[in-house]
Design a protein around this motif. Structure first.
Motif, PDB file in Angstrom:
ATOM      1  N   GLN A 132       0.821  -1.205   0.000  1.00  0.00           N
ATOM      2  CA  GLN A 132       0.000   0.000   0.000  1.00  0.00           C
ATOM      3  C   GLN A 132       0.860   1.262   0.000  1.00  0.00           C
ATOM      4  O   GLN A 132       1.994   1.267   0.448  1.00  0.00           O
ATOM      5  N   ILE A 133       0.272   2.317  -0.539  1.00  0.00           N
ATOM      6  CA  ILE A 133       0.884   3.644  -0.508  1.00  0.00           C
ATOM      7  C   ILE A 133      -0.188   4.620  -0.021  1.00  0.00           C
ATOM      8  O   ILE A 133      -1.382   4.398  -0.219  1.00  0.00           O
ATOM      9  N   PHE A 134       0.267   5.679   0.616  1.00  0.00           N
ATOM     10  CA  PHE A 134      -0.675   6.655   1.161  1.00  0.00           C
ATOM     11  C   PHE A 134      -0.184   8.063   0.855  1.00  0.00           C
ATOM     12  O   PHE A 134       0.993   8.274   0.547  1.00  0.00           O
ATOM     13  N   ALA A 135      -1.096   9.013   0.928  1.00  0.00           N
ATOM     14  CA  ALA A 135      -0.766  10.415   0.679  1.00  0.00           C
ATOM     15  C   ALA A 135      -1.545  11.286   1.652  1.00  0.00           C
ATOM     16  O   ALA A 135      -2.703  10.988   1.962  1.00  0.00           O
ATOM     17  N   SER A 136      -0.927  12.344   2.116  1.00  0.00           N
ATOM     18  CA  SER A 136      -1.572  13.341   2.967  1.00  0.00           C
ATOM     19  C   SER A 136      -1.669  14.621   2.148  1.00  0.00           C
ATOM     20  O   SER A 136      -0.651  15.140   1.689  1.00  0.00           O
ATOM     21  N   ILE A 137      -2.900  15.115   1.962  1.00  0.00           N
ATOM     22  CA  ILE A 137      -3.120  16.256   1.080  1.00  0.00           C
ATOM     23  C   ILE A 137      -4.015  17.286   1.776  1.00  0.00           C
ATOM     24  O   ILE A 137      -5.081  16.940   2.285  1.00  0.00           O
ATOM     25  N   ILE A 138      -3.575  18.534   1.772  1.00  0.00           N
ATOM     26  CA  ILE A 138      -4.347  19.627   2.368  1.00  0.00           C
ATOM     27  C   ILE A 138      -5.738  19.668   1.719  1.00  0.00           C
ATOM     28  O   ILE A 138      -5.884  19.529   0.504  1.00  0.00           O
ATOM     29  N   GLU A 139      -6.755  19.893   2.542  1.00  0.00           N
ATOM     30  CA  GLU A 139      -8.146  19.795   2.089  1.00  0.00           C
ATOM     31  C   GLU A 139      -8.496  20.728   0.927  1.00  0.00           C
ATOM     32  O   GLU A 139      -9.343  20.389   0.116  1.00  0.00           O
ATOM     33  N   ASN A 140      -7.840  21.869   0.809  1.00  0.00           N
ATOM     34  CA  ASN A 140      -8.187  22.784  -0.288  1.00  0.00           C
ATOM     35  C   ASN A 140      -7.379  22.541  -1.563  1.00  0.00           C
ATOM     36  O   ASN A 140      -7.536  23.263  -2.534  1.00  0.00           O
ATOM     37  N   ASN A 141      -6.550  21.506  -1.577  1.00  0.00           N
ATOM     38  CA  ASN A 141      -5.775  21.173  -2.778  1.00  0.00           C
ATOM     39  C   ASN A 141      -6.587  20.182  -3.625  1.00  0.00           C
ATOM     40  O   ASN A 141      -6.240  19.016  -3.758  1.00  0.00           O
ATOM     41  N   SER A 142      -7.674  20.693  -4.186  1.00  0.00           N
ATOM     42  CA  SER A 142      -8.611  19.830  -4.918  1.00  0.00           C
ATOM     43  C   SER A 142      -7.978  19.189  -6.147  1.00  0.00           C
ATOM     44  O   SER A 142      -8.314  18.054  -6.498  1.00  0.00           O
ATOM     45  N   ASN A 143      -7.041  19.866  -6.802  1.00  0.00           N
ATOM     46  CA  ASN A 143      -6.384  19.275  -7.978  1.00  0.00           C
ATOM     47  C   ASN A 143      -5.589  18.034  -7.596  1.00  0.00           C
ATOM     48  O   ASN A 143      -5.639  17.011  -8.282  1.00  0.00           O
ATOM     49  N   SER A 144      -4.853  18.111  -6.494  1.00  0.00           N
ATOM     50  CA  SER A 144      -4.059  16.972  -6.052  1.00  0.00           C
ATOM     51  C   SER A 144      -4.964  15.834  -5.569  1.00  0.00           C
ATOM     52  O   SER A 144      -4.718  14.663  -5.881  1.00  0.00           O
ATOM     53  N   ILE A 145      -5.997  16.165  -4.837  1.00  0.00           N
ATOM     54  CA  ILE A 145      -6.939  15.139  -4.367  1.00  0.00           C
ATOM     55  C   ILE A 145      -7.561  14.422  -5.565  1.00  0.00           C
ATOM     56  O   ILE A 145      -7.629  13.189  -5.607  1.00  0.00           O
ATOM     57  N   ARG A 146      -7.980  15.184  -6.553  1.00  0.00           N
ATOM     58  CA  ARG A 146      -8.583  14.604  -7.772  1.00  0.00           C
ATOM     59  C   ARG A 146      -7.569  13.716  -8.505  1.00  0.00           C
ATOM     60  O   ARG A 146      -7.906  12.622  -8.969  1.00  0.00           O
ATOM     61  N   LEU A 147      -6.318  14.162  -8.595  1.00  0.00           N
ATOM     62  CA  LEU A 147      -5.279  13.388  -9.260  1.00  0.00           C
ATOM     63  C   LEU A 147      -5.089  12.036  -8.567  1.00  0.00           C
ATOM     64  O   LEU A 147      -5.101  10.992  -9.217  1.00  0.00           O
ATOM     65  N   PHE A 148      -4.920  12.049  -7.258  1.00  0.00           N
ATOM     66  CA  PHE A 148      -4.699  10.800  -6.538  1.00  0.00           C
ATOM     67  C   PHE A 148      -5.920   9.886  -6.628  1.00  0.00           C
ATOM     68  O   PHE A 148      -5.785   8.677  -6.829  1.00  0.00           O
ATOM     69  N   LYS A 149      -7.102  10.460  -6.511  1.00  0.00           N
ATOM     70  CA  LYS A 149      -8.318   9.639  -6.604  1.00  0.00           C
ATOM     71  C   LYS A 149      -8.461   9.018  -7.991  1.00  0.00           C
ATOM     72  O   LYS A 149      -9.002   7.922  -8.129  1.00  0.00           O
ATOM     73  N   SER A 150      -7.966   9.699  -9.031  1.00  0.00           N
ATOM     74  CA  SER A 150      -8.055   9.148 -10.392  1.00  0.00           C
ATOM     75  C   SER A 150      -7.221   7.876 -10.537  1.00  0.00           C
ATOM     76  O   SER A 150      -7.417   7.101 -11.472  1.00  0.00           O
ATOM     77  N   PHE A 151      -6.294   7.655  -9.601  1.00  0.00           N
ATOM     78  CA  PHE A 151      -5.479   6.438  -9.601  1.00  0.00           C
ATOM     79  C   PHE A 151      -5.960   5.422  -8.568  1.00  0.00           C
ATOM     80  O   PHE A 151      -5.243   4.496  -8.223  1.00  0.00           O
ATOM     81  N   GLY A 152      -7.161   5.623  -8.070  1.00  0.00           N
ATOM     82  CA  GLY A 152      -7.746   4.655  -7.154  1.00  0.00           C
ATOM     83  C   GLY A 152      -7.424   4.862  -5.686  1.00  0.00           C
ATOM     84  O   GLY A 152      -7.733   4.006  -4.862  1.00  0.00           O
ATOM     85  N   PHE A 153      -6.832   5.991  -5.343  1.00  0.00           N
ATOM     86  CA  PHE A 153      -6.627   6.287  -3.929  1.00  0.00           C
ATOM     87  C   PHE A 153      -7.988   6.586  -3.311  1.00  0.00           C
ATOM     88  O   PHE A 153      -8.824   7.256  -3.917  1.00  0.00           O
ATOM     89  N   GLU A 154      -8.194   6.075  -2.098  1.00  0.00           N
ATOM     90  CA  GLU A 154      -9.443   6.300  -1.386  1.00  0.00           C
ATOM     91  C   GLU A 154      -9.190   7.198  -0.190  1.00  0.00           C
ATOM     92  O   GLU A 154      -8.166   7.075   0.489  1.00  0.00           O
ATOM     93  N   GLU A 155     -10.142   8.083   0.069  1.00  0.00           N
ATOM     94  CA  GLU A 155     -10.090   8.942   1.239  1.00  0.00           C
ATOM     95  C   GLU A 155     -10.405   8.069   2.448  1.00  0.00           C
ATOM     96  O   GLU A 155     -11.468   7.468   2.513  1.00  0.00           O
ATOM     97  N   ILE A 156      -9.466   8.002   3.392  1.00  0.00           N
ATOM     98  CA  ILE A 156      -9.728   7.157   4.561  1.00  0.00           C
ATOM     99  C   ILE A 156      -9.789   7.954   5.859  1.00  0.00           C
ATOM    100  O   ILE A 156     -10.060   7.395   6.919  1.00  0.00           O
ATOM    101  N   GLY A 157      -9.567   9.251   5.760  1.00  0.00           N
ATOM    102  CA  GLY A 157      -9.672  10.052   6.967  1.00  0.00           C
ATOM    103  C   GLY A 157      -9.393  11.516   6.724  1.00  0.00           C
ATOM    104  O   GLY A 157      -8.836  11.899   5.690  1.00  0.00           O
ATOM    105  N   LEU A 158      -9.824  12.326   7.678  1.00  0.00           N
ATOM    106  CA  LEU A 158      -9.559  13.754   7.661  1.00  0.00           C
ATOM    107  C   LEU A 158      -8.918  14.117   8.986  1.00  0.00           C
ATOM    108  O   LEU A 158      -9.504  13.891  10.056  1.00  0.00           O
TER     109      LEU A 158
END
Length: 182
Positions: free
Chosen positions: A132-158
């Motif tokens: 597994q790999i994980f990423a921590s992304i600031i909540e207002n960085n919608s471009n980065s969140i969208r990019l990671f989610k496009s590769f199947g990353f799932e939001e698992i917490g805030l």
């Protein structure tokens, strides 16, 4: 093919390549590491001297299994560096690592981040054999969140109010991708 050739193929796409840091990257490293706009990404509070960055470059060749992290330069095929992609908190026992990416603003929204992330995901799963790999992304960085989610990353917490930046607290999403074996 030898393992070295396989790795080289895995770290190259049609527009970019991921490569090891070299002494000639000193100016680029200094530009990025001493840009206050990026400090919140690494909890940096002060600029790095050129000599400290030079020493970092001299040790950048150390093995990920020893230092538990790896930074690669995202470069265009003409060798122009445009960003970094990092593995951090590498944990070989539990087969996981954190993944972060930074691309200079002039090169964003051109598909380079997508290519870099795809290359690194393949590398982490196929070469490093991570689970597994994980990423921590600031909540207002919608471009980065969208990019990671496009590769199947799932939001698992805030993580609420996790980072203090520009005079205010910001929450940070934790995203995770688990390797699925077919």
């Amino acid at each position: 093919m030898y393992l070295k050739e396989i790795i080289m193929v895995k770290l190259k796409s049609s527009h970019i390549l991921l490569r090891a840091l070299i002494p000639e990257d000193l100016d680029f490293l200094e530009l990025v590491e001493n840009d206050e706009h990026f400090w919140y990404l690494s909890d940096t509070l002060q600029p790095f001297s050129r000599s400290v960055l030079k020493e970092y470059l001299q040790n950048a060749h150390r093995d990920i299994y020893e230092v538990k992290q790896m930074r690669l330069v995202i470069a265009l095929h003409n060798k122009q560096p445009i960003g970094f992609i990092d593995l951090y908190d590498f944990d070989p026992k539990n087969k996981r690592a954190g993944l972060g990416i930074l691309i200079l603003e002039d090169y964003q929204a051109k598909g380079y981040g997508t290519e870099a992330l795809e290359l690194m995901i393949d590398y982490t799963f196929d070469v490093l054999d991570l689970h597994q790999i994980f990423a921590s992304i600031i909540e207002n960085n919608s471009n980065s969140i969208r990019l990671f989610k496009s590769f199947g990353f799932e939001e698992i917490g805030l993580k609420k109010d996790w980072r203090f930046n520009a005079g205010k607290f910001q929450s940070e999403y934790l995203l995770q991708k688990i390797k699925h074996v077919h």
